[in-house]
Design an enzyme around this catalytic site. Structure first.
Site, PDB file in Angstrom:
ATOM      1  N   CYS A   8      -3.543   2.578  -9.425  1.00 42.73           N
ATOM      2  CA  CYS A   8      -2.757   1.724  -8.731  1.00 42.73           C
ATOM      3  C   CYS A   8      -2.169   0.430  -9.628  1.00 42.73           C
ATOM      4  O   CYS A   8      -2.243   0.614 -10.812  1.00 42.73           O
ATOM      5  CB  CYS A   8      -3.386   1.168  -7.417  1.00 42.73           C
ATOM      6  SG  CYS A   8      -4.543  -0.027  -7.458  1.00 42.73           S
ATOM      7  N   THR A   9      -1.782  -0.480  -8.847  1.00 41.98           N
ATOM      8  CA  THR A   9      -1.294  -1.548  -9.639  1.00 41.98           C
ATOM      9  C   THR A   9      -2.395  -2.593 -10.207  1.00 41.98           C
ATOM     10  O   THR A   9      -2.484  -2.600 -11.254  1.00 41.98           O
ATOM     11  CB  THR A   9      -0.374  -2.364  -8.652  1.00 41.98           C
ATOM     12  OG1 THR A   9       0.900  -1.760  -8.161  1.00 41.98           O
ATOM     13  CG2 THR A   9       0.421  -3.542  -9.597  1.00 41.98           C
ATOM     14  N   THR A  12      -7.426  -3.656  -7.327  1.00 48.70           N
ATOM     15  CA  THR A  12      -8.433  -4.221  -6.447  1.00 48.70           C
ATOM     16  C   THR A  12      -8.308  -3.627  -5.047  1.00 48.70           C
ATOM     17  O   THR A  12      -9.104  -3.879  -4.353  1.00 48.70           O
ATOM     18  CB  THR A  12      -7.989  -5.536  -6.335  1.00 48.70           C
ATOM     19  OG1 THR A  12      -6.475  -5.690  -5.881  1.00 48.70           O
ATOM     20  CG2 THR A  12      -8.387  -6.198  -7.789  1.00 48.70           C
ATOM     21  N   CYS A  13      -7.280  -2.688  -4.644  1.00 48.68           N
ATOM     22  CA  CYS A  13      -7.009  -2.092  -3.290  1.00 48.68           C
ATOM     23  C   CYS A  13      -7.242  -0.669  -3.479  1.00 48.68           C
ATOM     24  O   CYS A  13      -8.316  -0.120  -3.139  1.00 48.68           O
ATOM     25  CB  CYS A  13      -5.843  -2.573  -2.684  1.00 48.68           C
ATOM     26  SG  CYS A  13      -5.706  -4.577  -2.470  1.00 48.68           S
ATOM     27  N   ARG A  14      -5.940  -0.188  -3.657  1.00 46.39           N
ATOM     28  CA  ARG A  14      -5.854   1.484  -3.306  1.00 46.39           C
ATOM     29  C   ARG A  14      -6.790   2.318  -4.424  1.00 46.39           C
ATOM     30  O   ARG A  14      -7.412   3.266  -3.698  1.00 46.39           O
ATOM     31  CB  ARG A  14      -4.482   1.687  -3.522  1.00 46.39           C
ATOM     32  CG  ARG A  14      -3.836   1.215  -2.466  1.00 46.39           C
ATOM     33  CD  ARG A  14      -2.136   1.349  -2.540  1.00 46.39           C
ATOM     34  NE  ARG A  14      -1.752   0.602  -3.755  1.00 46.39           N
ATOM     35  CZ  ARG A  14      -0.421   0.454  -4.161  1.00 46.39           C
ATOM     36  NH1 ARG A  14       0.385   1.363  -3.737  1.00 46.39           N
ATOM     37  NH2 ARG A  14      -0.135  -0.162  -5.118  1.00 46.39           N
ATOM     38  N   ASP A 118       0.819  -0.328  -0.645  1.00 45.41           N
ATOM     39  CA  ASP A 118      -0.159  -1.249  -1.058  1.00 45.41           C
ATOM     40  C   ASP A 118      -0.421  -2.095   0.170  1.00 45.41           C
ATOM     41  O   ASP A 118       0.548  -2.953   0.800  1.00 45.41           O
ATOM     42  CB  ASP A 118       0.588  -2.129  -2.125  1.00 45.41           C
ATOM     43  CG  ASP A 118      -0.504  -3.116  -3.017  1.00 45.41           C
ATOM     44  OD1 ASP A 118      -1.502  -3.150  -2.301  1.00 45.41           O
ATOM     45  OD2 ASP A 118      -0.228  -3.659  -4.003  1.00 45.41           O
TER      46      ASP A 118
END
Length: 147
Positions: A8-9, A12-14, A118
């Site tokens: 992902c970017t 820290t999330c996806r 996101d």
């Protein structure tokens, strides 16, 4: 052993959610799973909301963000991104790996919208929805691999 890299970017999330959720599903030792971000700052923890959503599913995940690099790309048999933008960026940065880069939804055959939004900056409910979207695609991925 198949090696899957979720991207992902900021990592820290996806992609950490995808990594942890898939690892929990594929506890048979046939898979190596990692995650990275195209614009990650190495060492950042997963967001608190990610850890909460995973804990609600009984999954612990000790995560530190990693920026995508040559070594990770070479390691992976399959690179699954959260958006078309991530896919295009990786194919541009690592043209030799283009044939093994797909969006997660594209790879598992989800029609229509191929991006997983996101949840960064959103509510815990936004993260839960994101986890559900990822988990639905991971169920399809696991079915695809296990027949």
């Amino acid at each position: 052993m198949k090696r899957i890299l979720f991207v992902c970017t900021g990592n820290t999330c996806r992609s950490p959610m995808a990594e942890a959720l898939f690892r929990a599903k594929a506890a048979d030792g046939q898979w190596e799973v990692r995650s990275a971000g195209v614009a990650a700052f190495d060492g950042q923890p997963a967001s608190p909301q990610v850890l909460q959503v995973l804990a609600e599913r009984g999954i612990e995940h000790d995560h530190q963000a990693r920026r995508l690099n040559d070594e990770m790309v070479a390691w992976a048999d399959l690179i699954l991104t959260m958006t078309q933008g991530h896919k295009a960026m990786i194919q541009g940065m690592f043209p030799g790996a283009a044939e093994k880069v797909f969006t997660l939804r594209e790879f598992v055959g989800v029609e229509g919208m191929s991006d997983i939004a996101d949840p960064f900056g959103g509510t815990v409910e936004d993260y839960r929805r994101c986890a559900e979207e990822i988990e639905e695609s991971l169920d399809r991925l696991f079915d695809k691999f296990t027949g």
